[in-house]
Write a protein that holds these residues in place. Structure first.
Motif, PDB file in Angstrom:
ATOM      1  N   VAL A 191       0.691  -1.223  -0.050  1.00 19.10           N
ATOM      2  CA  VAL A 191       0.084   0.073   0.135  1.00 19.10           C
ATOM      3  C   VAL A 191       0.886   1.286  -0.084  1.00 19.10           C
TER       4      VAL A 191
ATOM      5  N   VAL B 156       0.630   5.527   1.322  1.00 21.26           N
ATOM      6  CA  VAL B 156      -0.201   6.248   1.941  1.00 21.26           C
ATOM      7  C   VAL B 156       0.263   7.880   1.306  1.00 21.26           C
TER       8      VAL B 156
ATOM      9  N   VAL C 180      -5.022   6.263   1.253  1.00 25.58           N
ATOM     10  CA  VAL C 180      -4.325   4.975   1.102  1.00 25.58           C
ATOM     11  C   VAL C 180      -4.585   4.285  -0.082  1.00 25.58           C
TER      12      VAL C 180
ATOM     13  N   VAL D 251      -4.610   3.090  10.165  1.00 25.64           N
ATOM     14  CA  VAL D 251      -3.733   4.268  10.093  1.00 25.64           C
ATOM     15  C   VAL D 251      -3.464   4.981  11.630  1.00 25.64           C
TER      16      VAL D 251
ATOM     17  N   LYS E 201      -8.642   2.715  -3.698  1.00 24.23           N
ATOM     18  CA  LYS E 201      -7.851   3.677  -2.692  1.00 24.23           C
ATOM     19  C   LYS E 201      -9.009   4.020  -1.491  1.00 24.23           C
TER      20      LYS E 201
ATOM     21  N   VAL F 157       0.732   3.079   8.397  1.00 25.83           N
ATOM     22  CA  VAL F 157      -0.314   2.331   7.944  1.00 25.83           C
ATOM     23  C   VAL F 157       0.295   0.940   8.388  1.00 25.83           C
TER      24      VAL F 157
END
Length: 778
Positions: free
Chosen positions: A31, A33, A57, A70, A113, A144
């Motif tokens: 992922v 962020v 994200v 998060v 997202k 994250v």
């Protein structure tokens, strides 16, 4: 209190989420962020007491990720300038959580997202907070965590930024007069600040085009976009115009702290664009050759508008020149040409004066994109006294050192003529990272480098604002002065530019800083006494980042030498007023553009070689344009004094002084015509000669400058002479003299009635008649 607002989808929010596994993100990205908004950008005593961070994200991996969480984290205020960079990458041990993780998505599929919004109080006596109790620059981190498919819970990514806190607002739940009241900054030691605002661009003029070429040619039309509304150069100029406007800056304090740092090559290019221009269809090719495809440029109106606005702004604020074409002064010194040095340094201010109609500030040499080396100091020392504004040395001798020492920004004298007034490389690097095209300046130590593309533009903007304010918020930081000089290539949005100049205004209005005009900086630095043994490093390693190779330097030295040999022979065309110096000046300037620091460190040498190849071909063409016209057949000389007919051709736009060199065979004498001025076009000549033979011979004729520099190609003439020469002339004259003597003798004897002795052996005429009669009878 930590709050989470769902931006997309239905989210599951857990009051107390489980802690994820510790450790840094692995090598495989799952992922990403990104920070989309930070409120407030700069905290003050009147701002909201809550910091809000919005972001996104995104699943960038090859599998779904479950339990995406998060958390907002914080670190202690930065106490050394190196922390402005080192806190933005590497380990996260210095960060503490403001609250537990919050789940933003139970599952995030590939390519999906999700937005988030995190808020936390700056401080609180009863709740979790960011623990900000005093002004300073505070590193922030959004962490994250998640569980990739077929994997275990792990930290997957983080985004970091700096939060500058000029003043701490009160805790809304606090009691007046207690420890949670307003905390104002310490303004007892304001920092004198000077900010240089660069207006520069990559070299755009097509290489290899001599002066007087109409219309001017550019390698591309990107400058038209940059000058037009919303373009890079328009944004930079608009921000400076707005900030120094009397309505915004009524007392002129911000204007006194600002100074425009302008590349003269940009002014030359924009000024030429106003008359109309063309763009080469093959920027890597020889754009100077006739027939090279071009198309009309689209930026004539934008160039006119932008330059007129700049002229108006320059009349109300400071203007200082950058080295011409942002040339690398270390490379200029290695080339060793006096004329090139003058163009790169001293002549830069004259160009700014001429085009903008102002008096640019003298006495400062600005190096925003490279390191100051001892060779550059030697070059500047050989000229007028100057204050060099360049990055302080951040080298440690070991690029793997995790915490290099804080850069020393104290002014110091490097020679009797040169004083260094350094700026903090960590702050310069923060400026370079702003905008849509972040760069890491070559002067930055590797230990301070971060992953520029990893963080969002918003996060990098925050880093720049925090870096600007750090010294002013540290009363014990020495020295108590600051120079802000961004890299010339920064590509800011209007929001970026506005935020940076607003932050400068905030520092001045709050009393943390006071404006120090550039002339005052120069005066202060010039008063620095000498210190024995102060030396700058020389970048000798062939692989040093951004260093121009020896091959590039040797090529420039050779081409500049050839061009100088030609230029001294050129004169002024009285029809157009074009001088020889102006005619060849663009080619000399091309060599400075070849060593421009505006190009990225990793591409500089390749681009330099391409430009120099075109320049070399153009110089070859100049030498080849002055020639002797080769005749179609041979010449026949009727007499020994028949002149030798020749025709010279000058394909240049200016006259040139030349001499003929004729390699005559024995028996031929050639009259030296001396030095001649050959105007543009054709010039017929009749060379006086004297020939003393009759035969066909080959004569080699060459053309060169008065200094002996060859021009064009030598020509071999085939000449047939009908002259007999001096020997035959002597024989003829001798024979004539003998004949005259014999005739005179005969007349002398006849006059005296004496027989000529030459007739004594002849028979008597009567005897001859008898002999004839006898023969007839027989």
């Amino acid at each position: 209190m930590l709050r989470l607002v769902a931006v997309a989808g239905i989210l599951t929010v857990s009051g107390v989420a489980p802690h994820a596994a510790a450790g840094e993100p692995g090598a495989t990205p799952f992922v990403q962020v990104r920070i989309d908004q930070v409120t407030p950008q700069v905290a003050t005593t009147t701002s909201e007491p809550v910091v809000t961070v919005k972001g996104t994200v995104t699943n960038i991996g090859d599998r779904p990720v479950r339990e995406v969480m998060v958390r907002l984290e914080h670190a202690a205020a930065v106490t050394a300038s190196i922390g402005l960079r080192t806190n933005l990458d590497g380990d996260t041990d210095q960060y503490e959580a403001a609250e537990d993780f919050v789940t933003v998505a139970p599952e995030l599929k590939r390519g999906q997202k999700i937005g988030f919004s995190l808020s936390a109080p700056m401080r609180s006596a009863a709740k979790h907070s960011l623990d900000i109790s005093a002004p300073g620059v505070y590193p922030m981190l959004v962490n994250v965590n998640g569980t990739p498919d077929y994997g275990a819970p792990a930290r997957l990514d983080n985004a970091r930024f700096l939060l500058p806190v000029v003043g701490v607002p009160p805790d809304p739940q606090g009691v007046a007069g207690d420890a949670l009241a307003v905390v104002a900054p310490d303004t007892s030691k304001p920092v004198p600040v000077t900010m240089l605002w660069p207006l520069a661009d990559k070299p755009r003029l097509a290489p290899g085009v001599p002066g007087g070429t109409i219309p001017v040619r550019l390698t591309d039309d990107e400058l038209a976009t940059s000058l037009a509304g919303g373009g890079r150069l328009d944004v930079l100029l608009s921000a400076a115009e707005f900030t120094t406007n009397r309505d915004v800056d009524p007392d002129g304090a911000i204007g006194r702290a600002l100074c425009l740092a302008i590349d003269p090559d940009l002014l030359v290019t924009v000024n030429a664009m106003m008359a109309g221009y063309v763009v080469s269809d093959s920027p890597s090719g020889p754009a100077q050759l006739p027939g090279t495809p071009t198309h009309p440029g689209t930026g004539q109106a934008a160039a006119l508008n932008w330059l007129n606005r700049l002229r108006a702004l320059a009349h109300r604020m400071c203007v200082a020149p950058l080295p011409y074409a942002q040339a690398d002064l270390d490379a200029v010194q290695r080339i060793g040409d006096v004329g090139l040095t003058a163009t790169a340094t001293g002549g830069a201010a004259d160009i700014v004066d001429q085009i903008l109609g102002v008096a640019a500030v003298r006495g400062a040499t600005l190096i925003p994109d490279g390191s100051l080396t001892q060779r550059a100091v030697d070059l500047l020392s050989a000229n007028n006294s100057t204050v060099v504004i360049a990055a302080a040395d951040s080298s440690t001798g070991d690029s793997n050192t995790p915490t290099p020492p804080t850069a020393d920004t104290t002014p110091r004298r490097l020679s009797p003529q040169v004083v260094l007034a350094p700026f903090d490389p960590a702050v310069g690097a923060a400026f370079g990272a702003t905008g849509s095209d972040p760069v890491a300046p070559p002067y930055l130590n590797a230990a301070l480098a971060i992953r520029l593309q990893h963080d969002s533009e918003i996060a990098r903007r925050q880093d720049a604002l925090g870096s600007m304010l750090w010294r002013a918020l540290q009363p014990k930081a020495l020295p108590r002065n600051q120079i802000l000089l961004p890299p010339t290539s920064w590509k800011l949005s209007s929001d970026d530019a506005g935020a940076i100049l607003t932050t400068l205004a905030t520092a001045i209005r709050s009393g943390l800083a006071v404006p120090r005009p550039l002339p005052a900086l120069i005066a202060d630095a010039s008063a620095v006494p000498p210190v024995n043994g102060t030396k700058q490093p020389d970048i000798e390693a062939a692989g040093a980042r951004g260093r121009f190779t020896d091959a590039v330097i040797a090529k420039i030295s050779a081409e500049v030498g050839r061009l100088s040999g030609l230029s001294v022979a050129l004169t002024t065309d009285i029809r157009t007023g074009l001088t020889g110096v102006n005619y060849t000046a663009p080619l000399r300037e091309d060599t400075l553009r070849a060593i421009s620091q505006a190009n990225g460190p990793d591409t500089r040498n390749g681009l330099a070689q391409q430009r120099l190849q075109v320049v070399g071909d153009a110089i070859n063409d100049l030498f080849g344009a002055v020639t002797i016209v080769k005749p179609a057949g041979s010449y026949t000389l009727a007499t020994e004094h028949s002149p030798l007919p020749l025709a010279l051709h000058n394909g240049l736009a200016v006259p040139i002084r030349v001499r003929l060199s004729i390699d005559a065979p024995p028996g031929m004498t050639v009259t030296d015509l001396g030095e001649m001025e050959l105007p543009p076009g054709y010039l017929p000549l009749r060379v006086p000669i004297e020939v003393n033979f009759t035969q066909r011979v080959a004569i080699d004729v060459a053309l060169h400058t008065p200094a002996g520099v060859p021009l064009g190609e030598p020509v071999r003439l085939s000449v047939h002479s009908n002259a007999y020469g001096k020997v035959l002339f002597a024989i003829t004259m001798s024979a004539g003299a003998v004949l005259f003597a014999l005739a005179g003798r005969r007349l002398w004897h006849r006059f005296r009635g004496q027989p000529d002795p030459a007739d004594l052996d002849r028979p008597d005429p009567s005897d001859a008649d008898d002999y004839v009669n006898d023969e007839q009878r027989a």
